[in-house]
Design an enzyme around this catalytic site. Sequence first.
Site, short mmCIF file in Angstrom:
data_model
loop_
_atom_site.label_atom_id
_atom_site.label_comp_id
_atom_site.label_asym_id
_atom_site.label_seq_id
_atom_site.Cartn_x
_atom_site.Cartn_y
_atom_site.Cartn_z
N ASN A 208 38.26 44.81 47.65
CA ASN A 208 39.41 44.99 46.75
C ASN A 208 39.71 46.48 46.60
O ASN A 208 39.05 47.31 47.22
CB ASN A 208 39.15 44.33 45.40
CG ASN A 208 37.91 44.91 44.75
OD1 ASN A 208 37.87 46.08 44.40
ND2 ASN A 208 36.86 44.10 44.62
N ASP A 277 34.86 37.69 44.07
CA ASP A 277 34.49 36.37 43.55
C ASP A 277 34.00 35.44 44.66
O ASP A 277 33.25 34.51 44.41
CB ASP A 277 35.69 35.74 42.84
CG ASP A 277 35.97 36.43 41.50
OD1 ASP A 277 34.99 36.81 40.83
OD2 ASP A 277 37.16 36.61 41.15
N LYS A 287 31.03 40.69 66.63
CA LYS A 287 32.44 40.89 66.31
C LYS A 287 33.25 39.66 66.74
O LYS A 287 33.12 39.21 67.88
CB LYS A 287 32.94 42.14 67.03
CG LYS A 287 34.36 42.48 66.69
CD LYS A 287 34.82 43.76 67.39
CE LYS A 287 36.30 43.95 67.17
NZ LYS A 287 36.84 45.04 67.99
N PHE A 324 34.50 44.38 31.89
CA PHE A 324 35.86 44.85 32.10
C PHE A 324 36.66 43.66 32.61
O PHE A 324 36.10 42.76 33.24
CB PHE A 324 35.90 45.98 33.14
CG PHE A 324 35.88 47.35 32.52
CD1 PHE A 324 34.75 47.82 31.88
CD2 PHE A 324 37.00 48.18 32.58
CE1 PHE A 324 34.72 49.07 31.30
CE2 PHE A 324 37.00 49.44 32.00
CZ PHE A 324 35.85 49.89 31.36
N LYS A 338 37.11 35.48 28.50
CA LYS A 338 35.95 36.04 29.23
C LYS A 338 34.83 36.45 28.28
O LYS A 338 33.65 36.29 28.60
CB LYS A 338 36.39 37.23 30.10
CG LYS A 338 37.05 36.78 31.39
CD LYS A 338 37.57 37.92 32.24
CE LYS A 338 38.40 37.34 33.40
NZ LYS A 338 39.15 38.31 34.15
O1 PMT Z 1 37.69 51.60 40.25
P1 PMT Z 1 39.09 51.99 39.78
O2 PMT Z 1 40.04 52.17 40.92
O3 PMT Z 1 39.07 53.14 38.83
O4 PMT Z 1 39.66 50.73 38.97
C1 PMT Z 1 39.07 50.34 37.77
C2 PMT Z 1 39.05 48.81 37.62
C3 PMT Z 1 40.48 48.29 37.53
C4 PMT Z 1 38.34 48.15 38.81
C5 PMT Z 1 38.24 48.51 36.30
O5 PMT Z 1 38.85 49.14 35.22
C6 PMT Z 1 38.14 47.01 36.04
O6 PMT Z 1 39.01 46.39 35.49
N1 PMT Z 1 37.02 46.40 36.47
C7 PMT Z 1 36.78 44.96 36.41
C8 PMT Z 1 37.54 44.32 37.53
C9 PMT Z 1 37.25 42.86 37.66
O7 PMT Z 1 36.59 42.48 38.59
O8 PMT Z 1 37.66 42.10 36.70
P2 PMT Z 1 37.37 40.51 36.65
O9 PMT Z 1 38.25 40.01 35.59
O10 PMT Z 1 37.47 39.90 38.01
O11 PMT Z 1 35.85 40.42 36.20
C10 PMT Z 1 35.47 40.45 34.83
C11 PMT Z 1 34.10 41.03 34.68
O12 PMT Z 1 33.12 40.22 35.35
C12 PMT Z 1 33.94 42.43 35.22
O13 PMT Z 1 33.15 43.18 34.31
C13 PMT Z 1 33.18 42.23 36.53
O14 PMT Z 1 32.32 43.34 36.82
C14 PMT Z 1 32.37 40.97 36.24
N2 PMT Z 1 32.10 40.16 37.43
C15 PMT Z 1 33.13 39.53 38.08
C16 PMT Z 1 32.84 38.71 39.16
C17 PMT Z 1 31.50 38.55 39.57
N3 PMT Z 1 31.20 37.77 40.62
N4 PMT Z 1 30.53 39.18 38.92
C18 PMT Z 1 30.80 39.97 37.86
O15 PMT Z 1 29.87 40.54 37.28
#
Ligand code: PMT
Length: 399
Positions: A208, A277, A287, A324, A338
């Site tokens: 991503n 995810d 490859k 986040f 969340k």
């Molecule tokens: O890195 P930058 O370019 O500065 O951008 C910052 C950012 C936009 C990436 C950051 O601010 C941000 O939003 N990070 C979380 C992005 C995200 O994956 O969001 P989510 O809604 O998909 O996940 C929610 C939370 O679950 C996050 O804390 C993530 O780390 C966690 N997660 C998600 C999926 C997974 N399989 N395991 C996780 O731990």
Amino acid sequence: MGFKNLHILLGVTGGIAAYKSVELLRLMKKAGANVHVAMSRAAMEFVGKTTFEVLSENPVLTDLWEDTHSSVTHIDIATSVDAVIVAPATANFIGKFAHGIADDALLTTMLAVTTPIMICPSMNTDMYQNIRVQRNLDILEQDGVHILDPDDGVLACKTVGTGRLPEPWFIFDRLDALLTQKDLAGKKILLTAGPTVEAIDPVRYVSNHSSGKMGYAVARAAERRGASVTLVSGPVSFDPPVGVEFIPVESCDQMADAVFSHLGAADIIIKVAAVADYRPIDPSTLKIKKTQDSNDLSISMTENMDILKRVGDLKTEQQFLVGFAAETNDLERHALAKIKKKNLDMIAANLVGTEDSGFKADTNKVKLFFKDGASKDIPLMDKNRVAHILLDTIIEQTG
Ligand code: PMT
């Protein structure tokens, strides 16, 4: 804490590395500091006084008798500065300062300074390791002067060893750390940042747009505020912040391993990483080649572990867990869902999909949500400032 409106005295003594202090001055000015420069006579053999005068926009103190803007300029400067940095600091300066000798404008001024002082020794390796120089550095350290160790590398005398003045950005970074209030001292923070990458084959992957800027800003701010920081990071294009324990990873599985092996020791866990995810079920060891007979290529994917949810299940009462959320719409609804689903104490929801917020941008627009449903808006601002507000809020919440 930032340099805005701080008064800094930059002392420059006579070493070849004096040219680097011009860049250091520039960095401090750019950050908003009011910088006064004092040069030893020998320093003026290496860099002209005018350069510092023009860039600092202040008169440069070189001689107690000639530079009489007031009858006690050196005392005015000494009592008005918030900090002193001497870069480079020669053996001569170190010896005299350690013994309270005040035979030039810089040394005299420094004897009247009561605010934090950092000095950056820079000289030939044998000189630096000389027992007298080391003894003088010990005296200064015991007196509360902060010594920034020199780097290893090629020296002006063409030898290789310890004695190089660190790069200006590093000196700037450490001075900033010195001046930042240590309100997270004693806290262990486990942080994730950047993207994860999930292999399709040895040359291709699913990932991503996370640049790591937001997570690294939080790591940098926490280290400066005295926390012991472990940063688990997916691939990004810049160096980790100074002073953090750095664990580079690629995939979600690797990130999970690193997180769970450090989880027990953490007081605060902040998951900024954008974790994939899904990952290809069965990455090819070779490859994948283009086929002649089909335009379609399907890759079967399987769900990755939700690391944050697992941490939420395992966390103790004493641990504070922050997630986040990257959202394009319905920020509040998704963020609150969340918090509940992943058992979080707080979530930082940011708008993504615009140029100045979220992925890759230098700025971010974040709204913090708490598990009791309360929220706090952080207007669009630089990610470094967002990081400090996030940490301020964690301190408030954890008492
Ligand atoms: O890195 P930058 O370019 O500065 O951008 C910052 C950012 C936009 C990436 C950051 O601010 C941000 O939003 N990070 C979380 C992005 C995200 O994956 O969001 P989510 O809604 O998909 O996940 C929610 C939370 O679950 C996050 O804390 C993530 O780390 C966690 N997660 C998600 C999926 C997974 N399989 N395991 C996780 O731990």
